[in-house]
Design a protein around this motif. Structure first.
Motif, PDB file in Angstrom:
ATOM      1  N   ASP A 189      13.363  18.310 -13.105  1.00 51.10           N
ATOM      2  CA  ASP A 189      14.491  19.162 -13.485  1.00 51.10           C
ATOM      3  C   ASP A 189      13.985  20.570 -13.791  1.00 51.10           C
ATOM      4  OD1 ASP A 189      16.856  20.239 -14.296  1.00 51.10           O
ATOM      5  OD2 ASP A 189      17.239  18.797 -15.906  1.00 51.10           O
ATOM      6  N   PHE A 190      14.369  21.510 -12.948  1.00 59.11           N
ATOM      7  CA  PHE A 190      14.006  22.904 -13.183  1.00 59.11           C
ATOM      8  C   PHE A 190      14.887  23.540 -14.250  1.00 59.11           C
ATOM      9  CE2 PHE A 190      11.803  22.360  -9.214  1.00 59.11           C
ATOM     10  CZ  PHE A 190      10.787  23.290  -9.235  1.00 59.11           C
ATOM     11  N   ALA A 191      15.924  22.812 -14.671  1.00 59.91           N
ATOM     12  CA  ALA A 191      16.851  23.314 -15.687  1.00 59.91           C
ATOM     13  C   ALA A 191      17.545  24.584 -15.178  1.00 59.91           C
ATOM     14  CB  ALA A 191      16.144  23.531 -17.013  1.00 59.91           C
ATOM     15  N   ASP A 192      17.633  25.621 -16.018  1.00 60.47           N
ATOM     16  CA  ASP A 192      18.363  26.837 -15.641  1.00 60.47           C
ATOM     17  C   ASP A 192      17.471  27.768 -14.835  1.00 60.47           C
ATOM     18  OD1 ASP A 192      20.856  26.276 -17.016  1.00 60.47           O
ATOM     19  OD2 ASP A 192      19.696  26.506 -18.862  1.00 60.47           O
ATOM     20  N   LEU A 193      18.036  28.263 -13.735  1.00 55.63           N
ATOM     21  CA  LEU A 193      17.309  29.156 -12.835  1.00 55.63           C
ATOM     22  C   LEU A 193      18.217  30.316 -12.446  1.00 55.63           C
ATOM     23  CD1 LEU A 193      15.909  26.421 -10.422  1.00 55.63           C
ATOM     24  CD2 LEU A 193      14.608  27.575 -12.222  1.00 55.63           C
ATOM     25  N   PHE A 194      17.600  31.435 -12.089  1.00 53.48           N
ATOM     26  CA  PHE A 194      18.380  32.561 -11.573  1.00 53.48           C
ATOM     27  C   PHE A 194      18.654  32.355 -10.092  1.00 53.48           C
ATOM     28  CE2 PHE A 194      16.610  35.253 -15.153  1.00 53.48           C
ATOM     29  CZ  PHE A 194      17.830  35.372 -15.781  1.00 53.48           C
ATOM     30  N   THR A 195      19.842  32.685  -9.674  1.00 47.38           N
ATOM     31  CA  THR A 195      20.145  32.701  -8.244  1.00 47.38           C
ATOM     32  C   THR A 195      19.300  33.782  -7.573  1.00 47.38           C
ATOM     33  OG1 THR A 195      21.972  34.222  -8.690  1.00 47.38           O
ATOM     34  CG2 THR A 195      22.506  31.880  -8.568  1.00 47.38           C
ATOM     35  N   THR A 196      19.044  33.549  -6.305  1.00 48.09           N
ATOM     36  CA  THR A 196      18.311  34.462  -5.406  1.00 48.09           C
ATOM     37  C   THR A 196      16.847  34.643  -5.793  1.00 48.09           C
ATOM     38  OG1 THR A 196      18.714  36.597  -6.537  1.00 48.09           O
ATOM     39  CG2 THR A 196      20.464  35.773  -5.067  1.00 48.09           C
ATOM     40  N   LYS A 217      25.890  30.169  -7.284  1.00 51.25           N
ATOM     41  CA  LYS A 217      25.918  29.636  -8.631  1.00 51.25           C
ATOM     42  C   LYS A 217      26.321  28.166  -8.611  1.00 51.25           C
ATOM     43  CE  LYS A 217      28.328  30.212 -13.065  1.00 51.25           C
ATOM     44  NZ  LYS A 217      29.340  30.989 -13.810  1.00 51.25           N
ATOM     45  N   GLY A 218      25.628  27.344  -9.414  1.00 52.81           N
ATOM     46  CA  GLY A 218      25.994  25.933  -9.524  1.00 52.81           C
ATOM     47  C   GLY A 218      24.774  25.059  -9.726  1.00 52.81           C
ATOM     48  N   VAL A 219      25.040  23.755  -9.898  1.00 51.01           N
ATOM     49  CA  VAL A 219      23.974  22.763 -10.049  1.00 51.01           C
ATOM     50  C   VAL A 219      23.740  22.118  -8.688  1.00 51.01           C
ATOM     51  CG1 VAL A 219      23.274  20.624 -11.175  1.00 51.01           C
ATOM     52  CG2 VAL A 219      24.584  22.330 -12.454  1.00 51.01           C
ATOM     53  N   PHE A 220      22.488  22.155  -8.218  1.00 54.70           N
ATOM     54  CA  PHE A 220      22.135  21.617  -6.917  1.00 54.70           C
ATOM     55  C   PHE A 220      20.955  20.664  -7.070  1.00 54.70           C
ATOM     56  CE2 PHE A 220      24.194  25.658  -6.181  1.00 54.70           C
ATOM     57  CZ  PHE A 220      25.048  25.404  -5.120  1.00 54.70           C
ATOM     58  N   PHE A 221      20.912  19.654  -6.201  1.00 58.97           N
ATOM     59  CA  PHE A 221      19.791  18.705  -6.235  1.00 58.97           C
ATOM     60  C   PHE A 221      19.482  18.226  -4.828  1.00 58.97           C
ATOM     61  CE2 PHE A 221      23.592  16.120  -6.702  1.00 58.97           C
ATOM     62  CZ  PHE A 221      23.369  15.067  -5.814  1.00 58.97           C
ATOM     63  N   PHE A 261      21.584  26.850 -11.079  1.00 56.98           N
ATOM     64  CA  PHE A 261      21.388  28.247 -10.679  1.00 56.98           C
ATOM     65  C   PHE A 261      22.504  29.111 -11.259  1.00 56.98           C
ATOM     66  CE2 PHE A 261      19.049  25.785  -7.651  1.00 56.98           C
ATOM     67  CZ  PHE A 261      17.908  26.547  -7.384  1.00 56.98           C
ATOM     68  N   ILE A 262      22.112  30.193 -11.879  1.00 59.59           N
ATOM     69  CA  ILE A 262      23.071  31.107 -12.505  1.00 59.59           C
ATOM     70  C   ILE A 262      22.635  32.539 -12.249  1.00 59.59           C
ATOM     71  CG2 ILE A 262      23.771  29.509 -14.338  1.00 59.59           C
ATOM     72  CD1 ILE A 262      21.829  30.985 -16.185  1.00 59.59           C
ATOM     73  N   PRO A 263      23.593  33.487 -12.197  1.00 59.52           N
ATOM     74  CA  PRO A 263      23.217  34.900 -12.132  1.00 59.52           C
ATOM     75  C   PRO A 263      22.884  35.413 -13.531  1.00 59.52           C
ATOM     76  CG  PRO A 263      25.587  34.698 -12.085  1.00 59.52           C
ATOM     77  CD  PRO A 263      25.053  33.294 -12.094  1.00 59.52           C
ATOM     78  N   PRO A 264      22.281  36.570 -13.635  1.00 58.47           N
ATOM     79  CA  PRO A 264      22.072  37.160 -14.971  1.00 58.47           C
ATOM     80  C   PRO A 264      23.418  37.453 -15.622  1.00 58.47           C
ATOM     81  CG  PRO A 264      20.710  38.263 -13.315  1.00 58.47           C
ATOM     82  CD  PRO A 264      21.665  37.385 -12.565  1.00 58.47           C
ATOM     83  N   LEU A 265      23.554  37.058 -16.862  1.00 54.85           N
ATOM     84  CA  LEU A 265      24.823  37.237 -17.574  1.00 54.85           C
ATOM     85  C   LEU A 265      24.581  38.136 -18.781  1.00 54.85           C
ATOM     86  CD1 LEU A 265      26.143  33.557 -17.429  1.00 54.85           C
ATOM     87  CD2 LEU A 265      26.769  35.475 -15.952  1.00 54.85           C
ATOM     88  N   LEU A 266      25.034  39.379 -18.653  1.00 55.04           N
ATOM     89  CA  LEU A 266      24.858  40.361 -19.713  1.00 55.04           C
ATOM     90  C   LEU A 266      26.233  40.869 -20.118  1.00 55.04           C
ATOM     91  CD1 LEU A 266      22.510  41.687 -21.248  1.00 55.04           C
ATOM     92  CD2 LEU A 266      22.586  43.552 -19.601  1.00 55.04           C
ATOM     93  N   SER A 267      26.539  40.757 -21.401  1.00 51.98           N
ATOM     94  CA  SER A 267      27.836  41.209 -21.914  1.00 51.98           C
ATOM     95  C   SER A 267      27.700  42.629 -22.466  1.00 51.98           C
ATOM     96  CB  SER A 267      28.319  40.262 -23.012  1.00 51.98           C
ATOM     97  OG  SER A 267      29.471  40.769 -23.644  1.00 51.98           O
ATOM     98  N   TYR A 268      28.691  43.514 -22.119  1.00 56.37           N
ATOM     99  CA  TYR A 268      28.686  44.911 -22.561  1.00 56.37           C
ATOM    100  C   TYR A 268      29.859  45.140 -23.506  1.00 56.37           C
ATOM    101  CZ  TYR A 268      25.666  45.364 -18.469  1.00 56.37           C
ATOM    102  OH  TYR A 268      24.651  45.209 -17.551  1.00 56.37           O
ATOM    103  N   SER A 269      29.613  45.885 -24.532  1.00 58.75           N
ATOM    104  CA  SER A 269      30.707  46.182 -25.479  1.00 58.75           C
ATOM    105  C   SER A 269      31.784  47.046 -24.826  1.00 58.75           C
ATOM    106  CB  SER A 269      30.153  46.884 -26.722  1.00 58.75           C
ATOM    107  OG  SER A 269      29.461  48.084 -26.361  1.00 58.75           O
TER     108      SER A 269
END
Length: 463
Positions: A222-229, A292-296, A319-327
């Motif tokens: 299980d690679f757990a959480d990874l960045f897409t691309t 984005k999503g869970v793949f196996f 796989f997820i993209p970077p998630l940065l929240s801006y005020s």
């Protein structure tokens, strides 16, 4: 000839006097340096030299304790002499003859069959030793098969020697540990001290399965959480602990993937390899996904010749993209000139809060792009009378540009706007894109910085 056991005592006690006179006697033992002393210990009574002399009353029987303790097996002949004190006759010869044997030990069973065992698993079985003698029995056990230094012996002993108490029993535990799917045999020889003949036990076992062992658990990788691309990889080692070479191959249960199927996300290389006996090979799991999503992926490791499955593995990752929240996605600034204001008070600052809302650490940089500005004439013909904008400095600046945020962390970036950056005192609006560049990821986030500059402006036209 009497029979006795090594270490046991044999006694002769009776001496008879048929005369009418009392008889004094003396027992003469072999000298201390006599070779017979190496085969047996001879004592009279308790061993006190004074007890070698005694008196036998007339017409009676005197019990003389002559003790022989054998030290070795075989036929032992010990000459003793009894001299009658005051008699001119030669001393009487008393010959002590005995056949000495060792302890009697039975071994059960004589064939120990472990049947079929999974390779690289340990199994233990007992062999019982029964001492049917009234003396202790010291034993040693030895496996007779020879093995090369890089091969694990299929059978081993946890204890290879010991002593059985008189009239007792004890087990010898034999352990089987097989490193190949083949038949194994050995001979266990049990030697009992002072016994001329050894006991032997035949050991049998048959291995089943494959002696290929991974360096990491492969049931689920299980690679757990990874960045897409972003390409990811992990290495592991397969070790062939067996004796034979193995031709092996990794295959994806989905095959190579058909048109319209989801893309292959994970691969294992090399796909084919020959693992020689007692050797190892390094493999690499690689993954890449743009969605984005869970793949196996599910993989099978097979033996080439038989296509038998050696092991199964599932590799997965989220796989997820970077998630940065801006005020704020837009940061506006407004400046209106007043004659009464401090001429140097044209710089304004606003905080911009950035928070990492992804499960992975984010490292990124902030970059200000080229500014775009527009003058604000009062009429269409007035725009031609305006001088072109000049720019001596950048309108916006940041107090930090390189940031690393762990999961849930936030940072504040102070955005400064200099309303007098053009030095022309002409009303206009300026916009700048603030771009977030993520390390090792192609995604870009944009924030719009807006500056609204207002000066009193009188324009002359030819009308």
């Amino acid at each position: 000839m009497l029979r006795s056991l090594v270490g046991s005592e044999m006694c002769i006690r009776d001496s008879r006097n048929d005369t009418a006179l009392s008889a004094k006697y003396e027992v003469i033992l072999p000298a201390d340096d006599d070779p017979i002393r190496k085969k047996a210990d001879i004592n009279i009574g308790t061993g006190d030299p004074k007890e070698r002399k005694g008196l036998v009353p007339a017409r009676s029987t005197q019990r003389i304790a002559i003790t022989q303790t054998a030290k070795a097996t075989g036929n032992i002949h010990v000459p003793l002499y009894i001299r009658i004190l005051g008699s001119d006759a030669a001393p009487h010869l008393v010959a002590l003859s005995s056949k000495v044997t060792g302890p009697k030990v039975e071994v059960q069973p004589h064939v120990l069959d472990f049947a079929t065992l999974a390779v690289l698993t340990e199994s233990s079985k007992p062999i019982m030793l029964v001492n049917n003698s009234p003396i202790p029995a010291h034993y040693t056990a030895k496996l007779m098969a020879k093995h090369s230094s890089n091969v694990i012996p299929p059978f081993s002993l946890k204890v290879s020697e010991g002593t059985l108490a008189p009239m007792s029993s004890a087990p010898i535990h034999v352990t089987a540990f097989l490193d190949e799917s083949m038949k194994f045999e050995d001979e266990l020889v049990i030697s009992v001290q002072h016994n001329a003949e050894n006991e032997s036990v035949q050991l049998l076992a048959k291995g089943k399965g494959f002696a290929i062992v991974p360096s990491i658990p492969l049931d689920l990788v299980d690679f757990a959480d990874l960045f897409t691309t972003v390409p990811v990889k992990k290495t592991f080692v397969l070790q062939n602990r067996g004796r034979r070479a193995q031709q092996i191959q990794w295959s994806n249960e989905r095959g190579k993937g058909k048109e319209g199927d989801p893309p292959i996300v994970f691969t294992i290389t090399p796909e084919r390899v020959e693992l020689k006996g007692k050797s190892e090979e390094t493999f690499t799991i690689e993954g890449l996904c743009n969605t984005k999503g869970v793949f196996f992926e599910k993989f099978l490791l097979k033996q080439n010749q038989t296509h038998k499955v050696i092991m199964k593995s599932m590799v997965q990752g989220s796989f997820i993209p970077p998630l940065l929240s801006y005020s704020d996605t837009n940061v506006p600034f407004a400046f209106t000139y007043s004659p009464t204001m401090d001429p140097t008070s044209t710089i304004f600052t606003k905080p911009l809060t950035l928070k990492n809302v992804s499960p992975l650490t984010l490292t990124f940089s902030l970059k200000l792009n080229k500014a775009t500005s527009s003058n604000e004439p009062t009429s269409p013909t007035a725009s031609a009378a305006l001088p072109p904008p000049t720019q001596s400095t950048a309108p916006f600046s940041l107090d930090r540009t390189q940031i690393t945020l762990r999961k849930g962390e936030a940072a504040v970036v102070n955005v400064a706007f200099d309303a007098g950056y053009r030095c022309d005192r002409i009303s206009h609006k300026v916009k700048v894109k603030l771009t977030t560049h993520f390390t090792n990821h192609a995604q870009r986030d944009n924030i719009t910085l807006i500056g609204d500059v207002n000066y009193p402006c009188l324009l002359y036209t030819s009308d």
